[in-house]
Design a protein around this motif. Structure first.
Motif, PDB file in Angstrom:
ATOM      1  N   LYS A 232       0.838  -1.194   0.000  1.00  0.00           N
ATOM      2  CA  LYS A 232       0.000   0.000   0.000  1.00  0.00           C
ATOM      3  C   LYS A 232       0.881   1.255   0.000  1.00  0.00           C
ATOM      4  N   LYS A 234       0.704   5.211   0.901  1.00  0.00           N
ATOM      5  CA  LYS A 234      -0.113   6.179   1.639  1.00  0.00           C
ATOM      6  C   LYS A 234       0.548   7.544   1.571  1.00  0.00           C
ATOM      7  N   SER A 236       0.015  11.526   3.136  1.00  0.00           N
ATOM      8  CA  SER A 236      -0.761  12.270   4.132  1.00  0.00           C
ATOM      9  C   SER A 236      -0.210  13.671   4.329  1.00  0.00           C
ATOM     10  N   SER A 241      -5.448  12.120   4.203  1.00  0.00           N
ATOM     11  CA  SER A 241      -4.611  11.036   3.681  1.00  0.00           C
ATOM     12  C   SER A 241      -5.279  10.366   2.477  1.00  0.00           C
ATOM     13  N   GLU A 243      -4.753   6.728  -0.093  1.00  0.00           N
ATOM     14  CA  GLU A 243      -4.084   5.419  -0.156  1.00  0.00           C
ATOM     15  C   GLU A 243      -4.408   4.736  -1.474  1.00  0.00           C
TER      16      GLU A 243
END
Length: 853
Positions: A232, A234, A236, A241, A243
């Motif tokens: 994954k 991500k 932020s 955030s 993903e």
């Protein structure tokens, strides 16, 4: 998994042919290491520069011994990384050649996993003399290329201009304000980098469309993977955030992640709003454990260079978040001949000086370096826009394949390194080369073309076009899309004919106006020769006495002394200062007084220029004087000397750059006009008071009126008939004083004199200094019994006054605060001044004519 770094220390150096090693500091250079070891004297003192030209003709070697830290040893990948090698270097690890470098402006990496051992490694960096490396290239080319500021004679090379071959800071070879120190060394960090699995190598926040309602962004995330990987990604920032699942292939991967931020906090330049910054963190996650991460900081804003055709030509201004910004600032050069001597605090002092001087833009000029990261970080934080030149200036360059490829890689790396900085609003190809060569004007330019055959000229121009019309704009377009590129400063437009090359009366593009100074035109021409964007103009002065005494002795205090000439790199500079002083000023009584008077002269010239440019908005939308700073103690165009001391001009610039400003102007038909200029966006209203004072303090005439102007505009708010107001009074004994107030609060005040200083009837004034009660020796009130011009306040303790070099009118008191900028402090803070003294111009004038040269 993960990434680890080890900075390399424990350095020593020597000349390659010598046996004895000496201690070295990295980052650093040969000159500073030789000085530290007592081998050479202070390069900036007296004429020492002339005695140190041997250094650049020697090959030098740096060596470090190191053990590899334990957490690095287990890495799958291990790289040796140099953020900067200056310039021609061969690198060996444990005797194995791992890389060769040939560009100061690029970083250099080598895979050393199979070369290093756990303990007792030796790293050797051998620098080849840039002089010996590049001299043969002239013979190969068959002719010298123009390089006006290359001080080859001082370097013992006669007419052989080698600076154009090296991708190295041009000013190292000398400039008309800087010494010739052609350095070698490891000038940025050297380290080992180890990683396993995945490594995020770059995060770019591409700003597609930014408005107050929403920011549409694309995060471009580059990842190097040791092997195929799924997990994954991500991203932020500020509680938001995003993903997405990713599958990486072995090698380099680029993941594009679309982002929308609603109601973003916009980044604004100083004076228009907060310079808000977002920190974005990218993470690769495997079942919620972090495999790799990287953070970047940027500000969200829309920016464009607006060049729209209009009735007078074409506009040239920067539009930030939909607002036309009048650019106020200066040209920045490197803060030192030895770049690694510039501390973060010295950078902060420069940027805070810009902020305190009401600037909103600095131009990183093309004869220095792509600046250290801290410079741009400070500009981001304080809302200082950056006009960024590529590192090419006042020269023509070779066009062989190796050189062009080197330039392409340099451009790509630096655009990529700097593209997240919201402060950078323009990339410019070079400084002054288009107008110097003047391809389409046979009689134009700096006379360079006449030295070449038609065939040579064709090749030289083709090579120019390859770099500045193709390689550099391609790099900007590919790696920082949406950022404007300007091929050369100054330029009218890229028309491919005689209309391309800038001139002082251009009604399009940007202008470098040097008629005042180089052509000895009168200061008053600043009022006439006003373009759409004034990206260079300037006037020299000497630094103050205390600074001069860091490089000179009492016996050197004469304009034509060997030492004073060595610290004046513009051949005619000292003569020009004296010539203009004879026109506008009275005779100084001695050399220290001459230093003071030179600063006053410079300040008056720059005030006239800055205010003429601002009064002419929106026709003119930018004023960047030459120059912000110095790289050594010298007579120059700087407003702040090498030690960070403000000259008179810096205090003047602070006043003339004020967000709301009064400015006087005299018309040809005998009118004196009062202008009000404001960069603030809200409409402005207030009360204007214009008073005619006798130098004795007597009020002779006064006008009071309400005024109102639009936000972000300039307007004439009052005009008076000069003869009517003067009446029977002698023009050299009276002055006008304008005050603008809003609900009792002072917005600005300004003086106007009917004649030059030389013709003013000045009398000895007694200046009274009163420490304000409860201020703890930090705030003072100054008053004078008769007009005191150019009051220079000095303090016993270290620090700086909030204002200086101002005129004191009897009955109009002035309050100043004494401040000190402490290391790490963003702004200066009040501090005890100790004993305070004030002198005015009359104290520096000769009672009878004397020779100061």
């Amino acid at each position: 998994m993960g990434e680890t770094k080890q900075v390399l220390h424990n350095w020593k150096f020597k000349a390659c042919e010598e046996k004895e090693w000496m201690a070295a500091v990295v980052p650093g250079c040969v000159h500073t290491d030789l000085l530290r070891n007592g081998v050479i004297q202070d390069p900036f003192y007296a004429t020492n520069e002339h005695d140190l030209q041997w250094i650049d003709k020697v090959d030098w070697e740096y060596e470090s011994t190191f053990d590899v830290e334990e957490d690095l040893l287990g890495s799958s990948r291990l790289e040796l990384v140099f953020d900067g090698l200056d310039t021609y270097a061969d690198v060996y690890v444990n005797g194995s050649h791992v890389l060769s470098a040939d560009n100061m402006f690029r970083s250099w990496k080598a895979d050393v996993l199979h070369v290093v051992k756990a303990k007792g490694n030796t790293l050797s960096v051998r620098f080849r003399s840039p002089v010996r490396e590049d001299l043969p290239k002239i013979e190969k080319l068959g002719y010298n290329l123009p390089a006006s500021n290359d001080q080859s004679e001082l370097g013992g090379l006669g007419e052989q201009k080698i600076s154009i071959f090296a991708r190295k800071a041009p000013y190292h070879y000398g400039w008309d304000w800087g010494p010739r120190f052609v350095t070698s060394g490891i000038w940025r960090e050297a380290r080992l980098e180890g990683w396993s699995g995945c490594k995020i190598t770059d995060v770019h926040i591409q700003q597609n469309q930014v408005t107050a309602a929403a920011a549409s962004l694309t995060a471009s995330i580059e990842i190097e993977a040791e092997h195929a990987w799924s997990g994954k990604l991500k991203l932020s920032t500020d509680g938001l955030s995003w993903e997405q699942q990713v599958t990486l292939e072995t090698g380099n991967n680029v993941i594009l992640l679309p982002l929308i931020i609603t109601d973003p906090k916009l980044w604004w330049s100083r004076g228009l709003g907060e310079a808000h910054l977002y920190t974005f963190k990218a993470e690769l996650l495997q079942e919620e454990s972090i495999v790799a991460s990287r953070t970047v900081r940027t500000g969200l804003r829309s920016i464009r260079l607006v060049r729209d055709k209009d009735a007078k030509g074409a506009t040239f201004y920067f539009e930030l978040n939909g607002v036309a910004v009048f650019a106020k600032g200066a040209n920045h050069i490197p803060n030192d001949s030895f770049i690694t001597d510039v501390t973060d605090e010295r950078y902060r002092h420069e940027i805070v000086t810009a902020v305190e001087s009401n600037m909103n833009m600095l131009r990183v000029w093309g004869g220095g370096i792509y600046e250290q990261s801290v410079f741009y970080e400070l500009c981001d934080e304080y809302g200082i826009l950056v006009w960024q030149d590529f590192m090419f200036a006042c020269s023509m360059y070779p066009g062989d394949e190796a050189f062009l490829n080197n330039v392409r890689l340099e451009a790509e790396e630096n655009v990529k390194r700097l593209r997240n900085h919201p402060s950078i609003v323009l990339w410019c190809g070079n400084n002054e080369i288009d107008s110097a060569w003047a391809q389409y004007d046979e009689e134009g330019g700096w006379g360079w073309k006449k030295n070449y055959t038609a065939e040579q000229r064709a090749v030289i121009w083709q090579d120019y076009e390859k770099v500045f019309h193709r390689i550099l704009p391609d790099a900007v377009e590919a790696l920082a899309p949406g950022t404007d590129y300007w091929p050369s400063s100054p330029l009218i437009s890229l028309s491919g004919d005689i209309k391309q090359h800038a001139h002082p009366l251009s009604s399009e593009g940007d202008i470098h106006y040097w008629g005042v100074w180089h052509a000895v035109e009168p200061f008053e021409n600043y009022n006439i020769k006003v373009g759409r964007f004034m990206s260079e103009y300037g006037f020299q002065s000497f630094p103050e006495y205390d600074t001069v005494m860091t490089f000179a002795q009492e016996q050197d205090l004469a304009l034509d002394s060997k030492v004073m000439r060595a610290h004046q790199k513009n051949g005619d500079g000292n003569r020009l200062i004296k010539e203009y002083m004879d026109i506008y000023m009275s005779e100084p009584k001695d050399f220290p007084s001459f230093l003071y008077m030179s600063q006053v002269l410079q300040a008056e010239a720059m005030k006239m220029a800055i205010e003429a440019h601002r009064r002419n908005m929106p026709y003119c939308m930018g004023t960047l004087y030459w120059q912000m700073n110095d790289c050594w103690p010298v007579a120059s165009w700087a407003g702040m000397d090498y030690y960070g001391k403000w000259k008179a001009m810096q205090f003047y610039a602070k006043r003339s750059f004020a967000d709301t400003m009064i400015s006087f102007d005299r018309t040809d038909d005998g009118q004196v006009q009062v202008h009000v200029v404001t960069d603030l966006l809200a409409p402005l209203s207030g009360d204007l008071q214009v008073t005619l004072y006798h130098f004795s303090g007597e009020r002779l005439k006064q006008a009071l009126l309400p005024i109102a102007i639009e936000g972000n505009s300039a307007a004439v708010v009052f005009a008076l008939n000069e003869q009517e107001w003067l009446g029977e009074h002698e023009a050299g004994s009276v002055m006008l004083h304008a005050v603008l107030e809003q609900e009792g609060k002072l917005l600005d005040s300004k003086e106007f004199y009917f004649v030059n200083v030389k013709e003013q009837k000045l009398a000895k004034s007694a200046i009274r200094i009163t420490e304000l009660e409860g201020s703890g020796g930090t705030r003072f009130k100054l008053e004078a019994d008769v007009l005191a011009k150019q009051v220079w306040i000095t303090a016993e303790h270290e620090g700086m006054f909030s204002d200086n070099f101002f005129d004191l009118i009897p009955g109009v008191a002035k309050i100043v605060e004494f401040r000190l900028r402490e290391t790490g402090e963003p702004q200066s803070k009040p501090v005890h001044a100790g004993n305070v003294q004030a002198r005015s111009m009359i104290d520096f004038l000769a009672e009878s004519k004397i020779e100061i040269s």
